[in-house]
Design a protein around this motif. Sequence first.
Motif, mmCIF file in Angstrom:
data_model
loop_
_atom_site.group_PDB
_atom_site.id
_atom_site.type_symbol
_atom_site.label_atom_id
_atom_site.label_comp_id
_atom_site.label_asym_id
_atom_site.label_seq_id
_atom_site.Cartn_x
_atom_site.Cartn_y
_atom_site.Cartn_z
ATOM 1 N N PHE A 1 0.833 -1.207 0.000
ATOM 2 C CA PHE A 1 0.000 0.000 0.000
ATOM 3 C C PHE A 1 0.870 1.260 0.000
ATOM 4 O O PHE A 1 0.627 2.187 -0.765
ATOM 5 C CB PHE A 1 -0.923 -0.008 1.223
ATOM 6 C CG PHE A 1 -1.874 1.150 1.276
ATOM 7 C CD1 PHE A 1 -3.075 1.098 0.598
ATOM 8 C CD2 PHE A 1 -1.567 2.280 2.006
ATOM 9 C CE1 PHE A 1 -3.959 2.164 0.636
ATOM 10 C CE2 PHE A 1 -2.440 3.360 2.053
ATOM 11 C CZ PHE A 1 -3.643 3.297 1.369
ATOM 12 N N ILE B 1 -3.877 3.489 -4.860
ATOM 13 C CA ILE B 1 -4.678 2.490 -4.167
ATOM 14 C C ILE B 1 -5.541 3.257 -3.179
ATOM 15 O O ILE B 1 -5.028 4.050 -2.386
ATOM 16 C CB ILE B 1 -3.811 1.464 -3.411
ATOM 17 C CG1 ILE B 1 -2.868 0.741 -4.367
ATOM 18 C CG2 ILE B 1 -4.694 0.475 -2.657
ATOM 19 C CD1 ILE B 1 -1.875 -0.178 -3.661
ATOM 20 N N LYS B 2 -6.847 3.046 -3.266
ATOM 21 C CA LYS B 2 -7.741 3.736 -2.333
ATOM 22 C C LYS B 2 -8.778 2.774 -1.790
ATOM 23 O O LYS B 2 -9.114 1.777 -2.419
ATOM 24 C CB LYS B 2 -8.415 4.926 -2.998
ATOM 25 C CG LYS B 2 -9.268 4.588 -4.186
ATOM 26 C CD LYS B 2 -9.766 5.846 -4.863
ATOM 27 C CE LYS B 2 -10.458 5.472 -6.173
ATOM 28 N NZ LYS B 2 -10.787 6.633 -6.943
ATOM 29 N N VAL B 3 -9.257 3.095 -0.606
ATOM 30 C CA VAL B 3 -10.325 2.345 0.029
ATOM 31 C C VAL B 3 -11.505 3.304 0.105
ATOM 32 O O VAL B 3 -11.378 4.423 0.605
ATOM 33 C CB VAL B 3 -9.925 1.863 1.444
ATOM 34 C CG1 VAL B 3 -11.070 1.127 2.120
ATOM 35 C CG2 VAL B 3 -8.675 0.989 1.374
ATOM 36 N N VAL B 4 -12.647 2.849 -0.431
ATOM 37 C CA VAL B 4 -13.839 3.690 -0.490
ATOM 38 C C VAL B 4 -14.957 3.006 0.296
ATOM 39 O O VAL B 4 -15.200 1.809 0.133
ATOM 40 C CB VAL B 4 -14.267 3.908 -1.962
ATOM 41 C CG1 VAL B 4 -15.519 4.748 -2.047
ATOM 42 C CG2 VAL B 4 -13.132 4.547 -2.759
ATOM 43 N N ALA B 5 -15.647 3.768 1.129
ATOM 44 C CA ALA B 5 -16.773 3.244 1.908
ATOM 45 C C ALA B 5 -17.983 3.037 1.006
ATOM 46 O O ALA B 5 -18.037 3.533 -0.124
ATOM 47 C CB ALA B 5 -17.119 4.214 3.039
ATOM 48 N N TRP B 6 -18.966 2.308 1.526
ATOM 49 C CA TRP B 6 -20.185 2.036 0.763
ATOM 50 C C TRP B 6 -20.866 3.314 0.300
ATOM 51 O O TRP B 6 -21.499 3.346 -0.755
ATOM 52 C CB TRP B 6 -21.166 1.213 1.600
ATOM 53 C CG TRP B 6 -20.746 -0.212 1.733
ATOM 54 C CD1 TRP B 6 -20.248 -0.802 2.861
ATOM 55 C CD2 TRP B 6 -20.755 -1.221 0.729
ATOM 56 N NE1 TRP B 6 -19.953 -2.124 2.610
ATOM 57 C CE2 TRP B 6 -20.266 -2.403 1.292
ATOM 58 C CE3 TRP B 6 -21.128 -1.242 -0.601
ATOM 59 C CZ2 TRP B 6 -20.144 -3.584 0.599
ATOM 60 C CZ3 TRP B 6 -21.017 -2.434 -1.300
ATOM 61 C CH2 TRP B 6 -20.534 -3.569 -0.709
ATOM 62 N N VAL C 1 -11.905 6.470 2.426
ATOM 63 C CA VAL C 1 -11.496 5.958 3.728
ATOM 64 C C VAL C 1 -9.981 6.010 3.868
ATOM 65 O O VAL C 1 -9.453 6.358 4.925
ATOM 66 C CB VAL C 1 -11.998 4.507 3.933
ATOM 67 C CG1 VAL C 1 -11.481 3.907 5.224
ATOM 68 C CG2 VAL C 1 -13.513 4.457 3.865
ATOM 69 N N LYS C 2 -9.277 5.674 2.791
ATOM 70 C CA LYS C 2 -7.813 5.635 2.835
ATOM 71 C C LYS C 2 -7.278 5.738 1.419
ATOM 72 O O LYS C 2 -7.889 5.243 0.483
ATOM 73 C CB LYS C 2 -7.362 4.321 3.484
ATOM 74 C CG LYS C 2 -5.894 4.266 3.843
ATOM 75 C CD LYS C 2 -5.604 3.055 4.716
ATOM 76 C CE LYS C 2 -4.144 3.077 5.136
ATOM 77 N NZ LYS C 2 -3.807 2.030 6.060
ATOM 78 N N ASN D 1 -3.264 5.761 -0.700
ATOM 79 C CA ASN D 1 -1.811 5.661 -0.536
ATOM 80 C C ASN D 1 -1.111 6.934 -1.027
ATOM 81 O O ASN D 1 -1.726 7.799 -1.675
ATOM 82 C CB ASN D 1 -1.279 4.408 -1.232
ATOM 83 C CG ASN D 1 -1.325 4.481 -2.741
ATOM 84 O OD1 ASN D 1 -2.068 5.255 -3.327
ATOM 85 N ND2 ASN D 1 -0.530 3.650 -3.396
ATOM 86 N N THR E 1 -16.063 10.353 -3.546
ATOM 87 C CA THR E 1 -15.255 9.911 -4.686
ATOM 88 C C THR E 1 -16.024 9.986 -5.995
ATOM 89 O O THR E 1 -15.472 9.757 -7.052
ATOM 90 C CB THR E 1 -14.746 8.472 -4.482
ATOM 91 O OG1 THR E 1 -15.868 7.607 -4.279
ATOM 92 C CG2 THR E 1 -13.799 8.399 -3.300
#
Length: 66
Positions: free
Chosen positions: A24, A31-36, A41-42, A44, A64
Amino acid sequence: MSNFHGGDAKAGEFETSTIVSAVFETSPECIKVVAWDGSLVKMNPAGLAMIEADSWESVAGAATSD
């Protein structure tokens, strides 16, 4: 190397977590983390650079999509 037959599960989890963290943080790709709900959320460091964000705090929770 991990022993998958009766090895220490916590050590294996730590090793996996360390590898995922390293990928990461060092990947040249975003690289990303996306909530519902579509909020960020996060992300890199490469992703932050691509969107020219000053810091993670400046984009944390941002939508997003429109």
